[in-house]
Motif scaffolding. Structure first.
Motif, PDB file in Angstrom:
ATOM      1  N   LYS A 245       0.828  -1.208   0.000  1.00 43.26           N
ATOM      2  CA  LYS A 245       0.000   0.000   0.000  1.00 43.26           C
ATOM      3  C   LYS A 245       0.862   1.259   0.000  1.00 43.26           C
ATOM      4  O   LYS A 245       0.639   2.186  -0.791  1.00 43.26           O
ATOM      5  N   GLY A 246       1.862   1.296   0.883  1.00 46.82           N
ATOM      6  CA  GLY A 246       2.737   2.454   0.942  1.00 46.82           C
ATOM      7  C   GLY A 246       3.536   2.653  -0.327  1.00 46.82           C
ATOM      8  O   GLY A 246       3.868   3.780  -0.697  1.00 46.82           O
ATOM      9  N   LEU A 247       3.803   1.556  -1.011  1.00 44.23           N
ATOM     10  CA  LEU A 247       4.620   1.615  -2.225  1.00 44.23           C
ATOM     11  C   LEU A 247       3.812   2.100  -3.425  1.00 44.23           C
ATOM     12  O   LEU A 247       4.194   3.056  -4.105  1.00 44.23           O
ATOM     13  N   VAL A 248       2.690   1.447  -3.703  1.00 47.68           N
ATOM     14  CA  VAL A 248       1.934   1.763  -4.926  1.00 47.68           C
ATOM     15  C   VAL A 248       1.203   3.097  -4.822  1.00 47.68           C
ATOM     16  O   VAL A 248       0.838   3.691  -5.838  1.00 47.68           O
ATOM     17  N   SER A 249       0.983   3.583  -3.585  1.00 50.13           N
ATOM     18  CA  SER A 249       0.280   4.848  -3.424  1.00 50.13           C
ATOM     19  C   SER A 249       1.141   6.043  -3.826  1.00 50.13           C
ATOM     20  O   SER A 249       0.620   7.131  -4.072  1.00 50.13           O
ATOM     21  N   SER A 250       2.457   5.838  -3.899  1.00 48.38           N
ATOM     22  CA  SER A 250       3.339   6.973  -4.171  1.00 48.38           C
ATOM     23  C   SER A 250       4.355   6.724  -5.280  1.00 48.38           C
ATOM     24  O   SER A 250       5.140   7.609  -5.590  1.00 48.38           O
ATOM     25  N   ASP A 251       4.329   5.539  -5.874  1.00 50.85           N
ATOM     26  CA  ASP A 251       5.329   5.231  -6.900  1.00 50.85           C
ATOM     27  C   ASP A 251       4.652   4.518  -8.073  1.00 50.85           C
ATOM     28  O   ASP A 251       4.280   3.348  -7.973  1.00 50.85           O
ATOM     29  N   GLN A 252       4.502   5.237  -9.174  1.00 56.40           N
ATOM     30  CA  GLN A 252       3.797   4.703 -10.330  1.00 56.40           C
ATOM     31  C   GLN A 252       4.539   3.539 -10.962  1.00 56.40           C
ATOM     32  O   GLN A 252       3.929   2.567 -11.419  1.00 56.40           O
ATOM     33  N   LEU A 253       5.863   3.601 -10.997  1.00 53.28           N
ATOM     34  CA  LEU A 253       6.650   2.532 -11.610  1.00 53.28           C
ATOM     35  C   LEU A 253       6.463   1.226 -10.852  1.00 53.28           C
ATOM     36  O   LEU A 253       6.297   0.156 -11.462  1.00 53.28           O
ATOM     37  N   SER A 254       6.487   1.282  -9.530  1.00 54.08           N
ATOM     38  CA  SER A 254       6.276   0.080  -8.718  1.00 54.08           C
ATOM     39  C   SER A 254       4.876  -0.480  -8.924  1.00 54.08           C
ATOM     40  O   SER A 254       4.679  -1.698  -8.950  1.00 54.08           O
ATOM     41  N   LEU A 255       3.895   0.417  -9.077  1.00 54.10           N
ATOM     42  CA  LEU A 255       2.531  -0.023  -9.324  1.00 54.10           C
ATOM     43  C   LEU A 255       2.436  -0.776 -10.643  1.00 54.10           C
ATOM     44  O   LEU A 255       1.804  -1.846 -10.729  1.00 54.10           O
ATOM     45  N   LYS A 257       4.873  -2.348 -12.216  1.00 55.21           N
ATOM     46  CA  LYS A 257       5.600  -3.621 -12.093  1.00 55.21           C
ATOM     47  C   LYS A 257       4.795  -4.644 -11.299  1.00 55.21           C
ATOM     48  O   LYS A 257       4.813  -5.840 -11.611  1.00 55.21           O
ATOM     49  N   SER A 258       4.097  -4.172 -10.248  1.00 52.30           N
ATOM     50  CA  SER A 258       3.341  -5.105  -9.414  1.00 52.30           C
ATOM     51  C   SER A 258       2.232  -5.791 -10.196  1.00 52.30           C
ATOM     52  O   SER A 258       1.897  -6.955  -9.932  1.00 52.30           O
ATOM     53  N   LEU A 259       1.644  -5.090 -11.163  1.00 58.78           N
ATOM     54  CA  LEU A 259       0.575  -5.684 -11.968  1.00 58.78           C
ATOM     55  C   LEU A 259       1.077  -6.800 -12.863  1.00 58.78           C
ATOM     56  O   LEU A 259       0.294  -7.620 -13.340  1.00 58.78           O
ATOM     57  N   GLU A 260       2.383  -6.828 -13.090  1.00 61.77           N
ATOM     58  CA  GLU A 260       2.969  -7.873 -13.931  1.00 61.77           C
ATOM     59  C   GLU A 260       3.260  -9.148 -13.155  1.00 61.77           C
ATOM     60  O   GLU A 260       3.582 -10.168 -13.748  1.00 61.77           O
ATOM     61  N   ILE A 261       3.152  -9.087 -11.829  1.00 63.41           N
ATOM     62  CA  ILE A 261       3.435 -10.251 -10.992  1.00 63.41           C
ATOM     63  C   ILE A 261       2.216 -11.176 -10.992  1.00 63.41           C
ATOM     64  O   ILE A 261       1.099 -10.759 -10.671  1.00 63.41           O
ATOM     65  N   GLU A 262       2.433 -12.395 -11.350  1.00 60.07           N
ATOM     66  CA  GLU A 262       1.342 -13.368 -11.417  1.00 60.07           C
ATOM     67  C   GLU A 262       0.767 -13.646 -10.031  1.00 60.07           C
ATOM     68  O   GLU A 262       1.496 -13.884  -9.073  1.00 60.07           O
ATOM     69  N   GLY A 263      -0.529 -13.593  -9.928  1.00 55.90           N
ATOM     70  CA  GLY A 263      -1.214 -13.951  -8.687  1.00 55.90           C
ATOM     71  C   GLY A 263      -1.517 -12.796  -7.760  1.00 55.90           C
ATOM     72  O   GLY A 263      -2.165 -12.991  -6.719  1.00 55.90           O
ATOM     73  N   MET A 291      -4.606   0.617  -8.380  1.00 58.82           N
ATOM     74  CA  MET A 291      -4.404  -0.190  -9.588  1.00 58.82           C
ATOM     75  C   MET A 291      -5.408   0.156 -10.681  1.00 58.82           C
ATOM     76  O   MET A 291      -5.044   0.384 -11.833  1.00 58.82           O
ATOM     77  N   ILE A 292      -6.686   0.197 -10.328  1.00 60.18           N
ATOM     78  CA  ILE A 292      -7.699   0.409 -11.352  1.00 60.18           C
ATOM     79  C   ILE A 292      -7.831   1.876 -11.750  1.00 60.18           C
ATOM     80  O   ILE A 292      -8.471   2.199 -12.743  1.00 60.18           O
ATOM     81  N   SER A 293      -7.219   2.773 -10.963  1.00 58.53           N
ATOM     82  CA  SER A 293      -7.329   4.194 -11.267  1.00 58.53           C
ATOM     83  C   SER A 293      -6.234   4.690 -12.211  1.00 58.53           C
ATOM     84  O   SER A 293      -6.430   5.681 -12.914  1.00 58.53           O
ATOM     85  N   THR A 294      -5.100   4.005 -12.227  1.00 57.06           N
ATOM     86  CA  THR A 294      -3.960   4.541 -12.971  1.00 57.06           C
ATOM     87  C   THR A 294      -3.449   3.642 -14.081  1.00 57.06           C
ATOM     88  O   THR A 294      -2.681   4.107 -14.919  1.00 57.06           O
TER      89      THR A 294
END
Length: 447
Positions: A245-255, A257-263, A291-294
């Motif tokens: 939560k702390g990561l994806v709320s402030s870092d678009q690149l991490s968000l 990358k996280s969507l590419e992780i299976e599961g 995730m669904i907003s950006t």
């Protein structure tokens, strides 16, 4: 200024008694003056001495120093050092006095733990980095556990770790162990335990700086977190979603990358379907909302969430949930209604429109704005020959609530949507519907 500050502190504590009454009579026991803190005038629990030679209670003098003062409150001397020194002699005298006067209801003050210093923190983090380079799992686990225990002891310790770069050092260690031997069902127990200990510490040190985000945003760290979300213990899953939560709320690149992780989608939905605690559920909703907003591929992502039954879970939450969770669930539902895949799921669910209408003017201003947005998207994009959403909204009392919303005030964008909704609803309205007066009993006008 000093006199005013001390008087104000004394007035706040005026309701507290500074004497102790005997359990067997009306006699009172006065606290010796040299056992009182000169600032708070209360019995010192952790006496410390400044470079000026005056002894204070640690909490009081640290509050004084943190306010920007660099002088001794009593002598007004400029302090050569801002580090208070524990006064063990006074502390033992106070403890002996408490023991001798137990009959007056005085409880012995426990021996306080000395706060960790910047030098100790720096040495500890250097040892963790050295253990990481040696790939010493046991040594690293022991050091990280010590960091965890010290940071839990007091807020001062936690802030000291943050100020000395603990988040960056621990994140680098997490990335290194995750990259060399990412957890899997066949991973060694030691490896999983060390990573779990590291994961436990990190939420205490948020928000992250850019360097820390770069470590967590690596593919190896993200894969490891998703693994813990799916297969970890309850505490590991909880801490993993907090970090995410702390990561994806402030870092678009991490968000991205996280969507590419299976599961990851399955893991987040599972945290809502099988909640661990309210905080974990809300953290999961925040991650999904980001995730669904950006994401550019919003349609595909929302379709995946819809197939996993997220919309039904959100509506179940909205039926009976506290304000913060309700706002976050409405935010996710509003985001899902941006795409046709999400709207189709809402049209097919019998409770979607009635539940959203029920939340109008009942939770908070933010919840009302999101409810209006959801209804506007559903009604505007519905096929003209269907019109079921409009009918359900009318039956739930949406027309009257929207009229009242325009009177009590809201944002300009919400007013525009409410006005457009009223025009659409009016075409389906044959006569006035009855609504529950309870919906408006606590409503206050803005003028």
């Amino acid at each position: 200024m000093l006199l005013f500050w001390r008087r104000r502190r004394a007035n706040r504590r005026a309701t507290k008694t500074n004497n102790y009454s005997s359990k067997t009579g009306n006699m009172e026991l006065a606290i010796p003056n040299h056992f009182r803190c000169p600032i708070s005038l209360d019995l010192m629990r952790d006496p410390v001495t400044l470079s000026s030679g005056i002894t204070y209670d640690r909490e009081s003098i640290e509050t004084w120093i943190e306010a920007g003062n660099r002088t001794c409150p009593i002598t007004n001397q400029v302090l050569r050092s801002l580090d208070p020194i524990p006064n063990h002699t006074i502390r033992r005298m106070i403890q002996d006095w408490c023991v001798d006067n137990q009959s007056y209801g005085v409880e012995r003050i426990p021996t306080p733990r000395v706060p960790v210093s910047s030098i100790e923190v720096t040495e500890m983090l250097e040892k963790i980095s050295a253990a990481r380079r040696r790939e010493d799992l046991e040594g690293c686990q022991e050091l990280v556990r010590k960091v965890k225990e010290l940071s839990k002891e007091s807020e001062r310790n936690r802030l000291c770790f943050i100020a000395n770069g603990a988040a960056s050092a621990l994140s680098a260690t997490f990335q290194a162990f995750a990259e060399h031997s990412p957890p899997s069902p066949s991973s060694s127990t030691k490896n999983v335990v060390v990573l779990e200990e590291l994961l436990w510490c990190l939420p205490s040190f948020m928000p992250f700086d850019e360097e820390t985000k770069s470590y967590w945003g690596s593919s190896s760290s993200l894969r490891c977190m998703v693994w813990f979300l799916k297969h970890g213990t309850l505490s590991a899953r909880r801490n993993a979603v907090f970090v995410l939560k702390g990561l994806v709320s402030s870092d678009q690149l991490s968000l991205t990358k996280s969507l590419e992780i299976e599961g990851i989608i399955e893991a987040l939905v599972k945290l809502i379907k099988e909640p661990i605690c309210p905080a974990t559920t809300k953290a999961s909703l925040v991650v999904i909302f980001n995730m669904i907003s950006t994401t550019p591929s919003k349609e595909t992502l929302i379709s995946s969430f819809g197939e996993m039954g997220l919309l039904s879970l959100l509506l179940e939450m909205l039926v009976d949930s506290e304000r913060s969770a309700c706002e976050k669930a409405l935010g996710v539902l509003d985001g899902m209604c941006d795409c046709s895949a999400g709207r189709e799921k809402a049209y097919a669910h019998a409770l979607a429109v009635p539940v959203v209408v029920k939340k109008l003017l009942r939770v908070s201003d933010l919840a009302t704005e999101m409810s209006v947005s959801i209804l506007w998207k559903l009604c505007k994009n519905e096929k003209e020959e269907d019109g079921n959403a409009l009918v359900e909204a009318l039956q739930g009392g949406a027309f009257q609530k929207l009229l009242l919303l325009l009177q009590v005030g809201s944002s300009e964008r919400t007013k525009e949507k409410a006005t457009e909704l009223l025009k659409m609803l009016n075409l389906k309205r044959d006569n006035l519907e009855c609504i529950e007066s309870i919906d408006f009993k606590n409503l206050k006008r803005s003028f």
